[in-house]
Design an enzyme around this catalytic site. Structure first.
Site, mmCIF file in Angstrom:
data_model
loop_
_atom_site.group_PDB
_atom_site.id
_atom_site.type_symbol
_atom_site.label_atom_id
_atom_site.label_comp_id
_atom_site.label_asym_id
_atom_site.label_seq_id
_atom_site.Cartn_x
_atom_site.Cartn_y
_atom_site.Cartn_z
ATOM 1 C CE1 TYR A 61 -3.731 2.360 0.269
ATOM 2 C CE2 TYR A 61 -2.282 3.538 1.773
ATOM 3 C CZ TYR A 61 -3.413 3.505 0.967
ATOM 4 O OH TYR A 61 -4.202 4.617 0.853
ATOM 5 C CD1 TRP B 131 -1.589 7.208 -1.056
ATOM 6 C CD2 TRP B 131 -1.769 9.069 -2.287
ATOM 7 N NE1 TRP B 131 -2.907 7.600 -1.038
ATOM 8 C CE2 TRP B 131 -3.038 8.749 -1.779
ATOM 9 C CE3 TRP B 131 -1.639 10.209 -3.079
ATOM 10 C CZ2 TRP B 131 -4.180 9.520 -2.057
ATOM 11 C CZ3 TRP B 131 -2.773 10.977 -3.342
ATOM 12 C CH2 TRP B 131 -4.019 10.619 -2.838
#
Ligand SMILES: Nc1nc2c(c(=O)[nH]1)N[C@H]1C(S)=C(S)[C@@H](COP(=O)(O)OP(=O)(O)OC[C@H]3O[C@@H](n4cnc5c(=O)[nH]c(N)nc54)[C@H](O)[C@@H]3O)O[C@H]1N2
Ligand SMILES: Nc1nc2c(c(=O)[nH]1)N[C@H]1C(S)=C(S)[C@@H](COP(=O)(O)OP(=O)(O)OC[C@H]3O[C@@H](n4cnc5c(=O)[nH]c(N)nc54)[C@H](O)[C@@H]3O)O[C@H]1N2
Ligand SMILES: [Mo]
Length: 770
Positions: free
Chosen positions: A113, A115
């Site tokens: 996970y 960005w």
């Protein structure tokens, strides 16, 4: 004067032009079509600062000596040894092969996970998944830290999560039609700076200005007054954190009590509303949910609540609910209760009416929605059905074989031997970091691929130095942006850093899947290919003409077809039979047969007020604060943490915690003083910022400080709130993270504490000084 090159580029916080001279960035200019550019664009130069960059592939000494595990407890303490790319690539491919052959592919955790970069080609976790799908798959994750409980409950009750992914009423329609706007959480340019996959124009302010101009009634329900710009002149309802569900139910209950609920809408468009109403009017449990009841839980004024209820029916009313509300224990409930309130008020499906989720949480939510295909490199065919809910990572590592539930299913945690994290920072994003640290000792091997010596990279066995986006070519774009943006290479890679595509291409070659991975395309061929797929789709399906690739690449941006002025569920409201929802009844679910059967105490069959594990109603004394660890204004999460727009909000390299003047006076805390925040899970330092925009009893500490534990006690000195937060699922149904549910104590700190950023720097130097 040398020759200044103008280089178009983009990040999650917007598009900009880099001014480059002699291989160095000498300036940053905002995108010409952006009315409200983010100040974070000026921090991008920090990427070219080598001091926090990983400059060569690195392997942890203890892991090299003892390859089959057993040295996990030395992660973060051991020295790193530099190796060549050839050796590093061989080691990584070898580990992937070893683990899948000995234990099966489910023992590789590649949820990864994070960005990462907004680039759609060099998207680290997509490339990781693409690679592993070609060799039999991996254990992945579902949902996000941003939203999990919310989409899970909306998929069940509305048939899709569109209402929280940017497809509810558009903000242009709200700005023109709404008469009463109730904001739960925030509508803030702070968070709207960012958008996953980049954003061309930031438009939240424009819509807020239009709303202010029309002079409609705006209510801000939040523990923090500046969750709406001051010039909006909103009424501030400083609610106790995590009690919004009670306010929503109290308002709905008032409407029912007065017989003002929309019987026609409930009968035509909703299922199970009788059960919901029986709960509201008290016939189910003997407690009437009304203004008085809600006031006691929320700490708000009963008279104000009572007076608001009829306005939700008599005027065109819109409820906006930030994503933050579902990042809390029982986070399903505020989303479902808001849906219930909007349904009882009968406003769903009317222009500027009803409910929507996540406005302002990201810059593109409520903006014109992209109709066409967004560019993205394919992750390939999913070759294994193994996943966890994203925030259950510590549970998974600590409890292999144990069962968990998700959306009514029961599954088991896999036995993870290898963790591969590319483009994410769990030592930033996960709750209760001290518990994560224990789990982190368990896998045999941990690989981290990141440009920076993040706290996660420091605790890896193999560190692969990725280049940052400014060191390679890429393109940005997503469903919630009105542009596709070119990301030109501006400078040469630092040290031996390589692009994410190059890294995985090398690993794929070692795994014998090189051709399938790259499909015969290099970087520019891929960018051209991804752009062309989007351009062709826009032309064929929407008759929308986009420029040829070369023209786009030179110009740096291209518009995409979008849908504006959208009213969510308008067709469904008119004729629910003709437009059935994908739910158990085809209607909006206010009383669920599925949940009635599941009998989860933490997610019952209708929207309900359930006490969170920690909240002010449970505080032992006046010295406990509800900690809200919201998003930082000067950076994206932990990215560019040492850049100028992030440092501007720090003191002594430490984050600031905002508390109310009354609390500060009682505890003898002066503005600017160093304080210690603590609870049973951990402790960190922060600089106090005394501020009457914060509700009493609440502490606001942004996320994103690089985890910097010190000394024997492990006292964290940079102000990372996740040493304090609670790592429990929102419920058995949604399994989201509960970051915003957390009680802490705060006291003046008398000890000496080093400058946090400088101290971090010394730690990296000690681990990787070779
Ligand atoms: N207490 C608390 N915790 C929270 C939240 C909260 O509200 N409160 N919010 C949560 C939310 S909503 C989120 S989304 C998460 C965010 O958590 P993350 O997404 O993990 O945070 P980032 O700092 O964005 O991490 C991205 C990482 O990618 C790296 N990176 C950047 N560019 C590249 C690249 O080109 N290639 C590679 N390989 N790596 C790159 C960066 O250096 C950084 O380490 O945090 C969650 N955590
Ligand atoms: N500058 C910047 N922008 C970002 C990010 C970033 O790191 N930096 N991260 C991006 C990401 S990944 C995401 S997911 C979004 C998140 O977007 P949000 O979830 O909307 O952002 P938060 O800052 O966590 O919370 C917004 C506000 O909600 C309020 N709040 C918290 N708990 C409660 C509650 O129980 N009740 C009420 N009524 N209010 C509450 C807090 O006062 C807080 O300021 O932000 C995005 N935008
Ligand atoms: Mo997020």
């Amino acid at each position: 004067m040398g020759n200044i090159r103008r280089v178009p580029h983009c990040s999650h916080w917007g598009a900009y032009t880099l001014l480059v001279e002699n291989g160095e960035i000498v300036g940053v200019e905002p995108f010409e079509h952006d009315p409200n550019p983010s100040p974070i664009i000026h921090s991008v130069r920090e990427w070219s600062n080598p001091s926090r960059r990983v400059l060569r592939p690195m392997v942890r000494a203890g892991w090299l000596e003892n390859r089959d595990g057993g040295s996990g407890h030395l992660r973060g303490k051991d020295k790193f040894i530099p190796v060549s790319w050839e050796t590093a690539t061989e080691l990584v491919a070898g580990e992937i092969d070893r683990v899948r052959q000995n234990y099966g592919n489910a023992s590789i955790f590649a949820g990864s996970y994070g960005w990462t970069s907004c680039g759609r080609l060099h998207h680290a976790s997509s490339l990781l998944k693409r690679t592993l799908n070609l060799v039999g798959g991996f254990t992945g994750h579902v949902d996000t830290y941003s939203i999990a409980a919310g989409p899970v409950i909306l998929r069940h009750t509305l048939g899709s999560d569109e209402a929280c992914s940017g497809q509810a009423n558009t903000l242009d329609s709200i700005a023109e039609n709404t008469e009463t706007l109730v904001v739960f959480g925030a509508l803030s340019p702070r968070t709207a700076q960012s958008e996953a996959g980049g954003i061309g124009s930031h438009t939240l302010e424009k819509h807020l200005e239009r709303i202010a101009e029309r002079g409609i009634r705006v209510l801000l329900v939040s523990p923090l007054r500046d969750d709406l710009p001051e010039w909006m002149n909103a009424e501030w309802w400083p609610i106790r954190p995590n009690t919004d569900t009670a306010l929503m139910l109290g308002l709905a209950g008032e409407l029912v009590k007065a017989g003002r609920h929309d019987r026609d809408f409930l009968a035509r468009c909703c299922s199970g509303s009788d059960r919901f109403i029986a709960y509201l009017d008290g016939s189910a449990d003997g407690i009437r949910k009304d203004a008085q009841w809600a006031a006691e839980i929320t700490g708000l004024d009963a008279e104000h609540i009572r007076a608001l209820a009829p306005a939700l029916v008599d005027t065109r009313s819109m409820l906006t609910v930030s994503w933050s509300l579902q990042r809390a224990h029982h986070g399903e409930q505020p989303f479902w209760a808001a849906l219930g309130l909007a349904a009882v008020a009968g406003q769903i499906g009317l222009p500027g009416g009803g409910v929507g989720f996540g406005y302002g949480s990201l810059g593109g939510v409520g903006a014109p929605f992209g109709l066409g295909k967004s560019p993205a490199i394919s992750q390939g065919l999913k070759s294994l059905d193994s996943f966890i809910p994203v925030a259950r990572v510590t549970d998974m590592l600590l409890n292999p074989g144990d069962t968990f539930t998700y959306q009514g299913q029961t599954r088991a945690y896999p036995d993870i031997r290898l963790v591969y994290w590319a483009g994410g920072n769990p030592y930033h994003h996960h709750q209760d970091i001290n518990r994560l640290a224990e789990a982190w000792t368990r896998p045999e091997t941990i690989i981290v691929q990141d440009p920076m010596w993040t706290p996660t990279a420091q605790r890896a066995d193999i560190v692969l130095p990725a280049s940052t986006s400014i060191e390679r070519n890429d393109l940005a774009g997503n469903k919630r942006s009105d542009y596709i943006l070119a990301m030109h290479k501006a400078i040469e890679p630092l040290g031996e850093a390589r692009s994410d595509f190059e890294i995985f291409n090398g690993i794929a070659r070692h795994l014998g899947i090189g051709d399938a991975f790259n499909e015969g395309r290099d970087e520019m061929a891929w960018i051209r290919y991804l752009y062309e797929a989007t351009r062709r789709d826009a032309g064929e399906r929407f008759g929308f003409e986009m420029p040829e690739f070369d023209a786009f690449w030179q110009q740096g941006h291209a518009r995409v077809p979008v849908r504006e002025n959208h009213t969510f569920l308008a067709g469904f409201r008119q004729d629910p039979q003709a437009h059935p929802l994908n739910t158990e009844s085809g209607l909006i679910v206010l009383g669920s047969d599925t949940l009635a059967q599941l009998q989860y105490a933490d997610c019952p069959e209708h929207p309900a007020w359930l006490e969170p594990a920690e909240w002010l109603g449970k505080a032992a004394d006046g010295n406990e604060f509800h900690l809200v660890s919201h998003q930082p204004s000067g950076r994206l999460h932990s990215q560019l943490e040492a850049g100028p727009s992030s440092r501007a909000n720090k003191r002594n390299g430490r984050e600031q915690v905002r508390i109310n003047p009354v609390d500060a006076a009682r505890l003898g805390i002066a503005d600017g003083a160093t304080v210690r925040l603590w609870n049973a899970r951990g402790a960190c330092l922060a600089a106090a910022s005394v501020d009457d925009a914060v509700r009493q009893g609440v502490a606001i500490l942004p996320t994103g400080a690089w985890f910097t534990p010190t000394g024997n006690s492990g006292l964290e000195i940079a102000g990372n709130p996740n040493v304090l937060t609670l790592d429990v699922p929102t419920s058995q149904f949604g399994q989201g993270c509960s970051a915003h549910t957390c009680l802490v104590r705060i006291e003046p700190y008398e000890g000496l504490a080093p400058h946090a950023i400088d101290h971090y720097q010394r730690t990296i130097a000690a681990l990787a000084d070779a």
